[in-house]
Motif scaffolding. Structure first.
Motif, PDB file in Angstrom:
ATOM      1  N   HIS B 176     -21.107 -24.508 -43.137  1.00 41.94           N
ATOM      2  CA  HIS B 176     -19.849 -24.177 -43.803  1.00 41.94           C
ATOM      3  C   HIS B 176     -19.388 -22.780 -43.401  1.00 41.94           C
ATOM      4  O   HIS B 176     -18.221 -22.564 -43.078  1.00 41.94           O
ATOM      5  CB  HIS B 176     -20.005 -24.270 -45.314  1.00 41.94           C
ATOM      6  CG  HIS B 176     -20.468 -25.617 -45.766  1.00 41.94           C
ATOM      7  ND1 HIS B 176     -19.700 -26.738 -45.599  1.00 41.94           N
ATOM      8  CD2 HIS B 176     -21.620 -26.024 -46.335  1.00 41.94           C
ATOM      9  CE1 HIS B 176     -20.363 -27.784 -46.058  1.00 41.94           C
ATOM     10  NE2 HIS B 176     -21.534 -27.378 -46.506  1.00 41.94           N
ATOM     11  N   LEU B 177     -20.342 -21.837 -43.421  1.00 40.26           N
ATOM     12  CA  LEU B 177     -20.000 -20.466 -43.037  1.00 40.26           C
ATOM     13  C   LEU B 177     -19.475 -20.425 -41.614  1.00 40.26           C
ATOM     14  O   LEU B 177     -18.462 -19.806 -41.319  1.00 40.26           O
ATOM     15  CB  LEU B 177     -21.241 -19.569 -43.128  1.00 40.26           C
ATOM     16  CG  LEU B 177     -21.617 -19.048 -44.496  1.00 40.26           C
ATOM     17  CD1 LEU B 177     -22.890 -18.232 -44.394  1.00 40.26           C
ATOM     18  CD2 LEU B 177     -20.502 -18.211 -45.070  1.00 40.26           C
ATOM     19  N   TYR B 178     -20.188 -21.119 -40.724  1.00 39.01           N
ATOM     20  CA  TYR B 178     -19.814 -21.110 -39.314  1.00 39.01           C
ATOM     21  C   TYR B 178     -18.398 -21.657 -39.130  1.00 39.01           C
ATOM     22  O   TYR B 178     -17.544 -21.031 -38.501  1.00 39.01           O
ATOM     23  CB  TYR B 178     -20.821 -21.964 -38.534  1.00 39.01           C
ATOM     24  CG  TYR B 178     -20.625 -21.932 -37.044  1.00 39.01           C
ATOM     25  CD1 TYR B 178     -21.377 -21.088 -36.251  1.00 39.01           C
ATOM     26  CD2 TYR B 178     -19.694 -22.751 -36.432  1.00 39.01           C
ATOM     27  CE1 TYR B 178     -21.205 -21.051 -34.883  1.00 39.01           C
ATOM     28  CE2 TYR B 178     -19.503 -22.720 -35.064  1.00 39.01           C
ATOM     29  CZ  TYR B 178     -20.264 -21.874 -34.297  1.00 39.01           C
ATOM     30  OH  TYR B 178     -20.088 -21.835 -32.941  1.00 39.01           O
ATOM     31  N   VAL B 179     -18.151 -22.824 -39.701  1.00 37.53           N
ATOM     32  CA  VAL B 179     -16.878 -23.496 -39.476  1.00 37.53           C
ATOM     33  C   VAL B 179     -15.729 -22.741 -40.137  1.00 37.53           C
ATOM     34  O   VAL B 179     -14.693 -22.495 -39.521  1.00 37.53           O
ATOM     35  CB  VAL B 179     -16.950 -24.943 -39.985  1.00 37.53           C
ATOM     36  CG1 VAL B 179     -15.574 -25.576 -40.014  1.00 37.53           C
ATOM     37  CG2 VAL B 179     -17.882 -25.742 -39.110  1.00 37.53           C
ATOM     38  N   TRP B 180     -15.927 -22.322 -41.379  1.00 40.99           N
ATOM     39  CA  TRP B 180     -14.806 -21.688 -42.082  1.00 40.99           C
ATOM     40  C   TRP B 180     -14.516 -20.297 -41.567  1.00 40.99           C
ATOM     41  O   TRP B 180     -13.353 -19.869 -41.552  1.00 40.99           O
ATOM     42  CB  TRP B 180     -15.022 -21.724 -43.593  1.00 40.99           C
ATOM     43  CG  TRP B 180     -14.824 -23.123 -44.095  1.00 40.99           C
ATOM     44  CD1 TRP B 180     -15.785 -24.053 -44.339  1.00 40.99           C
ATOM     45  CD2 TRP B 180     -13.565 -23.771 -44.330  1.00 40.99           C
ATOM     46  NE1 TRP B 180     -15.205 -25.244 -44.718  1.00 40.99           N
ATOM     47  CE2 TRP B 180     -13.853 -25.092 -44.721  1.00 40.99           C
ATOM     48  CE3 TRP B 180     -12.235 -23.369 -44.228  1.00 40.99           C
ATOM     49  CZ2 TRP B 180     -12.853 -26.021 -45.029  1.00 40.99           C
ATOM     50  CZ3 TRP B 180     -11.237 -24.293 -44.546  1.00 40.99           C
ATOM     51  CH2 TRP B 180     -11.547 -25.584 -44.937  1.00 40.99           C
TER      52      TRP B 180
END
Lengths: 300, 314
Positions: B176-180
């Motif tokens: 989630h961190l990576y994508v957002w």
């Protein structure tokens, strides 16, 4: 009947526009808030930062920045990054223009084949290790030039430059100059280059951002501390959670805690400092950046 | 050209080459330096892929190392982390694609509907800004904000009576961190292209649709979206082509012992094997496997688009 359906449309429009405005507002806030927070924290005191700084500095002070500038590694990294960016960008622009101009001339024989050679590298590449081995073979590992040579041409930007030459300089102009006795070198120096200021600006800005922000090349090729760019220095400071053991034994717990807080504050200031050069350029960059995207878009 | 040209082509072969050289030699001179660069830094490494089939020794070089055939490729496919690496890489990139791809389009359409030129310009400038922030700085900002003890996120949580969470160190949150954060950084930049495409749509079609009774939403669905569809398709093929080549840099920077279970990707594995452990052959074999898959993906995607009637990349 007609009136009723008209009303329904209006309701649909209103709800649609609400969603549109929500998207605009949320995406602006999403970008703005973290940036404001970083700026605010970097200008606060270390105690305030620990207690929580949100979007406005608390106990305004420059402790973070003084601490950053006292660090010799940061200064060295900053100077290195400036050197890599300036020299690298100059080299990039010259190489890209030298590739783009001949490929934009439709009299060049074998132009399609050479173009294919360039484009193919966008789809398939040797990868990290074979490239590293080539750089190693050329004895470039841990030299200044290892940050410059492997990324000399960005094929995508080269295509943009080529499209620019094709679109802005009509063939008739070359032919007219040719009849007047100009050879290809002269056409390049006295016609193409003077007319290519806009594309040079686009290229220079994009390459400069690439160099300034580069981490990959440095992590692959640079070994010695003295040659590390600012991005690596920032990374190392971010990872260093503890202060040198030597200096630690001499101080008490309270002092240690203070230093730890200061090192947390320092990171905020360092983040700002390593982004500032790009943000100062940003207003100038933006116009040309979008310009560059547009030139690419015509091609697409 | 003409028939008699062909019959004497052998005789004329040399003069033709000479003629080309005579007329173009200066252009070739200008082009020579970039070409030499291209050969040394792009094509020689492509040839260097053969080390994947050798037991490469850096002292002996490519020409004197022993050949081992497919040993390293097999070794990778049979290795215990094979499935985990492929799974991590694919799920991260598919997630990025599914969430990250539509975002700039949505932003572009929203900005296109905005009638206030100054607001539109300001928001565009603002959302474009994070693109200039380097990956290192982006990750640094994240680790500052989510710092376990001092970070503003946890300070806020504590003041609301909740416990601190180690956001950066949790494997389940890595994707989630990576994508957002990727969306945060790239959305405005990618939107520019779609905004350009949207402004090229003629207003006449839109006016005609409104006269026919379409509301603004219907206008968007039936006029704007089809208008930018070619751009969307090109961008989609390019993104699918990058599915397997998730950036090494960002994942590597985000890695920590806590999230390694999900954050170890093929690209970070290649780096660790190759440069940290100097296993050049094994590392190259992994990378070859990766780029071959990638190449097949982009070809397939292009083929599908062309079968569906689109124009494709080539």
């Amino acid at each position: 009947m007609v009136k009723k359906s008209r009303r329904r449309f209006e309701i649909a429009d209103v709800s649609y526009l609400t969603v549109v405005w929500l998207i605009i507002i949320i995406s602006s806030l999403m970008v703005l808030l973290p940036i404001l927070h970083v700026l605010a924290a970097s200008f606060s005191s270390s105690e305030a930062v620990i207690r929580g700084v949100y979007l406005w500095p608390r106990d305004f002070c420059l402790d973070g920045y003084t601490a950053v500038f006292q660090n010799s590694k940061v200064l060295r990294g900053f100077v290195n990054s400036v050197l890599y960016t300036v020299i690298g960008t100059a080299f990039n622009v010259v190489m890209t223009i030298c590739a783009a101009y001949p490929l934009a001339r439709n009299k060049l024989h074998g132009r399609k084949t050479i173009m294919m050679l360039f484009v193919f590298t966008m789809l398939f590449s040797g990868g990290m290790i074979p490239t590293y081995l080539v750089v190693h073979r050329l004895k470039l590992v841990d030299t200044f030039w290892s940050m410059i040579f492997p990324t000399a041409i960005n094929v995508y930007l080269m295509i943009i430059a080529r499209t620019f030459f094709e679109n802005t300089i009509p063939n008739d102009l070359y032919e007219a100059a040719h009849i007047d006795g100009a050879n290809d070198f002269q056409l390049f120096l006295y016609i193409a280059i003077p007319l290519s200021k806009a594309i040079c600006a686009v290229l220079a800005l994009r390459y400069a951002v690439q160099h300034w922000n580069d981490y990959y090349q440095a992590v692959l090729y640079i070994r010695s501390d003295g040659r590390q760019p600012l991005q690596i220095v920032l990374r190392n400071i971010m990872l260093a959670t503890n202060i040198d053991i030597d200096s630690m034994s001499a101080m008490d717990v309270e002092q240690y805690a203070k230093l730890k807080q200061l090192s947390y504050l320092l990171k905020y200031s360092l983040i700002v400092i390593s982004t500032i050069p790009m943000l100062v350029l940003y207003p100038f960059i933006q116009k040309y950046f979008i310009h560059g995207v547009m030139i690419g878009a015509i091609k697409g | 050209m003409s028939g008699d040209y062909k019959s004497v082509s052998r005789v004329r072969a040399r003069p033709r080459l000479l003629r080309i050289l005579k007329s173009d030699w200066q252009l070739y001179v200008i082009l020579s330096v970039p070409l030499i660069w291209l050969i040394i830094f792009c094509y020689v490494p492509m040839g260097g892929i053969v080390v994947a089939f050798q037991n490469y020794n850096i002292r002996r070089g490519i020409f004197r190392s022993d050949w081992v055939g497919l040993r390293y490729i097999k070794m990778f496919v049979n290795s215990p982390n094979f499935l985990q690496l492929i799974g991590n890489t694919l799920s991260l990139s598919v997630y990025s694609l599914l969430v990250g791809f539509p975002m700039p389009i949505i932003l572009a359409i929203a900005l296109n509907e905005c009638r206030f030129a100054s607001i539109k310009k300001t928001v565009q400038t603002l959302t474009y800004l994070p693109y200039f922030i380097s990956t290192v700085v982006l990750i640094s900002i994240m680790s500052q904000i989510f710092h376990l003890r001092f970070g503003v996120f946890n300070v806020l949580r504590n003041s609301l009576g909740m416990e601190s969470v180690d956001i950066m160190g949790k494997a389940s949150l890595f994707r989630h961190l990576y994508v957002w954060s990727g969306i945060w950084q790239g959305m405005g930049f990618e939107a520019v292209l779609y905004i350009a495409a949207l402004t090229n749509i003629s207003t006449e079609i839109k006016e005609a649709a409104i006269i026919d009774g379409a509301n603004r939403f219907q206008c968007m669905i039936n006029v704007d979206l089809p208008g930018i569809l070619p751009t969307i398709i090109i961008m989609l093929i390019l993104s699918v082509g990058n599915l397997m080549s998730v950036g090494f840099e960002k994942a590597y920077l985000m890695q920590n012992p806590g999230n390694l279970r999900q954050s170890e990707l093929i690209s970070t594995y290649i780096y660790k094997l190759g440069l940290e452990q100097a296993q050049y052959s094994f590392s190259t074999a992994v990378s070859l496997f990766n780029s071959a898959t990638n190449f097949v993906l982009i070809l397939t995607c292009n083929l599908i688009v062309r079968k569906l009637g689109g124009s494709g990349l080539w």
